[in-house]
Design a protein around this motif. Structure first.
Motif, PDB file in Angstrom:
ATOM      1  N   CYS A   1      -3.508   2.973  -4.063  1.00  4.31           N
ATOM      2  CA  CYS A   1      -3.620   1.860  -3.117  1.00  4.31           C
ATOM      3  C   CYS A   1      -4.236   2.323  -1.799  1.00  4.31           C
TER       4      CYS A   1
ATOM      5  N   THR B   1      -8.274  -9.360  -3.116  1.00  4.20           N
ATOM      6  CA  THR B   1      -7.251  -8.361  -3.423  1.00  4.20           C
ATOM      7  C   THR B   1      -5.871  -8.996  -3.291  1.00  4.20           C
TER       8      THR B   1
ATOM      9  N   MET C   1       0.847  -1.189   0.000  1.00  4.67           N
ATOM     10  CA  MET C   1       0.000   0.000   0.000  1.00  4.67           C
ATOM     11  C   MET C   1       0.887   1.246   0.000  1.00  4.67           C
TER      12      MET C   1
ATOM     13  N   GLU D   1      -7.923   2.774  -2.319  1.00  2.30           N
ATOM     14  CA  GLU D   1      -8.617   1.489  -2.417  1.00  2.30           C
ATOM     15  C   GLU D   1      -8.767   0.836  -1.044  1.00  2.30           C
TER      16      GLU D   1
ATOM     17  N   CYS E   1       3.071   1.723   5.421  1.00  2.73           N
ATOM     18  CA  CYS E   1       2.045   0.728   5.061  1.00  2.73           C
ATOM     19  C   CYS E   1       1.144   0.343   6.234  1.00  2.73           C
TER      20      CYS E   1
ATOM     21  N   TYR F   1      -3.670  -7.538  -1.385  1.00  2.00           N
ATOM     22  CA  TYR F   1      -3.199  -7.074  -0.081  1.00  2.00           C
ATOM     23  C   TYR F   1      -3.319  -8.190   0.945  1.00  2.00           C
TER      24      TYR F   1
END
Length: 84
Positions: free
Chosen positions: A16, A60, A11, A19, A40, A62
């Motif tokens: 990012c 995702t 991120m 999102e 992050c 992530y």
């Protein structure tokens, strides 16, 4: 009120961050979301459940990891791992 701190690897750009924060704002019980792309980290507060927070990242790339800094968390276990 619960507070969670999540490390969300990957991120690092504005897109990012938008999102991730948009997904987390839609989680029932989330009152505040604060994201820092420099390290992050995302901080959440509200009456949300950890399972709902982690479910927001389904589908995702992530992979959030829970940091052990907030009240109501599970002591810093990695996201997706069960606790004994």
């Amino acid at each position: 009120m619960r507070e969670f701190s999540l490390f969300v690897g990957g991120m690092g750009c504005r897109r990012c961050v938008r999102e991730v924060t948009a997904r987390l704002r839609d989680v029932p019980g989330v009152e505040t979301v604060s994201a820092n792309p420099g390290n992050c980290m995302v901080r959440l507060s509200g009456s949300m459940e950890l399972e709902d927070v982690l479910a927001a990242f389904t589908g995702t790339n992530y992979r959030p990891e829970l940091e052990g800094t907030g009240r109501g968390d599970s002591g810093g276990t990695a996201a997706g791992k069960s606790t004994p």
